[in-house]
Design an enzyme around this catalytic site. Structure first.
Site, PDB file in Angstrom:
ATOM      1  N   ARG A   1       0.829  -1.248   0.052  1.00 51.02           N
ATOM      2  CA  ARG A   1      -0.072   0.175  -0.004  1.00 51.02           C
ATOM      3  C   ARG A   1       0.874   1.239  -0.179  1.00 51.02           C
ATOM      4  NH1 ARG A   1      -2.208  -3.278  -1.590  1.00 51.02           N
ATOM      5  NH2 ARG A   1      -3.999  -4.759  -0.522  1.00 51.02           N
TER       6      ARG A   1
ATOM      7  N   GLU B   1      -3.289   2.960   6.974  1.00 53.51           N
ATOM      8  CA  GLU B   1      -3.313   2.664   5.307  1.00 53.51           C
ATOM      9  C   GLU B   1      -4.147   3.824   4.991  1.00 53.51           C
ATOM     10  OE1 GLU B   1      -4.709  -0.853   3.793  1.00 53.51           O
ATOM     11  OE2 GLU B   1      -5.760  -0.124   2.231  1.00 53.51           O
TER      12      GLU B   1
ATOM     13  N   CYS C   1     -10.276  -0.056   4.070  1.00 46.23           N
ATOM     14  CA  CYS C   1      -9.557  -0.187   5.199  1.00 46.23           C
ATOM     15  C   CYS C   1      -8.528   0.785   5.764  1.00 46.23           C
ATOM     16  CB  CYS C   1      -8.533  -1.400   4.944  1.00 46.23           C
ATOM     17  SG  CYS C   1      -9.153  -3.175   4.947  1.00 46.23           S
TER      18      CYS C   1
END
Ligand code: FAD
Length: 294
Positions: free
Chosen positions: A173, A288, A218
């Site tokens: 990510r 994230e 998320c």
């Protein structure tokens, strides 16, 4: 808006006035994010060409004006007080071109369009190609980095450069574009040979993710080998609520906006989840989600 901010916004508007694109003064950002949260940007600019995007970045850098680029706004949390600077939206930049070994897309090209072209591993991931490259978006089936041939960017010294995939520093990510805040001006992708129907993948997401409410997907990265959602659940925080922000009961790594959630509510829940997981497991959850400060 205070007089000082108003002056800043107006001079920013003047700085961009000759560039092809649409400009909105003091535009609330909430509607441009999947979280539906965020106060006004001094100026929200929709460049009509990639050159105008690059030039806007160049001018903001030169004048030391804070700036951010957004695509789908599916991974960002802007402050309730807004963003005192320039936000550049890539929504108009959706051109796609066939190449011998794949496709070339402008940064605003939607991820759903890439999926239609065969990039099935990203089925159900909202947002733009540019955002996907910055975030190295992926699912348990794979990440965009495996398909990137090269990315066009604007280096800090003002030169436009084509970075081959190996120079994009892709990791879980993240990428050099996230680390160094470099603009993604376009991306070359090869497409998988295997074509897979995506209906099952979308149904699986529908079953496991709280898609009925606004969110940014998320919130935390999964620590090595463990799901952040499981940790938050085990720490007893499923369903925890601050204002209209709530840790989803369906998937504890999602914070959902029940209607009028504010960034401060989301940030309180983030801190609560981090503290609880640290207390229970001694693990620090890292973000994230891209939390943008003013
Ligand atoms: C319901 C839901 C499910 C999700 N599921 C997943 C999933 O399974 N996997 C996954 O990886 N993600 C998932 N996400 C998160 C999100 O879809 C991805 O991170 C996506 O790549 C974000 O793209 P975007 O265009 O919306 O980026 P934005 O949110 O607009 O931006 C994200 C970051 O990239 C920067 N950025 C955007 N465009 C550019 C550009 N052209 N140049 C430079 N910087 C840029 C922004 O400044 C910001 O730092 C989900 C989100 C939601 C809401």
């Amino acid at each position: 808006m205070a007089a000082e901010s108003r002056d800043g916004a107006l001079s920013l508007l003047r700085l961009l006035e000759d560039l092809p694109g649409e400009r909105r003064l003091e535009e609330p950002l909430a509607p441009y994010t999947t979280f539906r949260i965020g106060g006004p940007a001094w100026v929200l600019f929709f460049p009509h060409t990639v050159e105008a995007l690059a030039e806007a970045v160049q001018r903001a850098r030169r004048e030391d004006i804070p700036y951010r680029i957004i695509g789908g706004g599916a991974k960002v949390l802007f402050p309730d007080t807004g963003f005192p600077g320039l936000v550049i939206h890539t929504g108009w930049l959706r051109h796609i071109q066939e190449m011998e070994n794949g496709i070339w897309v402008e940064p605003g090209f939607p991820i759903s369009g890439l999926v239609k072209r065969g990039l099935w591993v990203l089925a159900g991931v909202p947002g733009s190609a540019g955002g996907a490259v910055v975030m190295n978006a992926g699912t348990r089936y794979g990440s965009i980095s495996s398909y990137v041939i090269s990315v066009q960017t604007l280096l800090p010294n003002g030169t436009v450069a084509m970075l081959p995939s190996q120079e994009c520093r892709f990791s879980y990510r993240s990428s050099v574009f996230r680390e160094k805040r470099l603009p993604v001006l376009g991306v070359g992708l090869r497409l998988p040979e295997e074509i897979r129907p995506v209906a099952d993948l979308l149904a699986e997401r529908q079953r496991t993710q709280p898609l009925d409410y606004p969110s940014a997907g998320c919130v935390f990265r999964n620590p090595e080998g463990i799901s952040a959602g499981w940790l938050i659940d085990q720490a007893g925080l499923k369903g925890a609520r601050v204002g209209d922000a709530k840790i989803s009961e369906k998937h504890a790594n999602f914070i959902v906006n029940l209607g009028q959630a504010r960034a401060t509510h989301v940030l309180s829940l983030i801190a609560e989840a981090q503290e609880a997981v640290y207390r229970s497991f001694g693990l620090s959850l890292s973000l994230e989600l891209e939390v943008i400060s003013s």
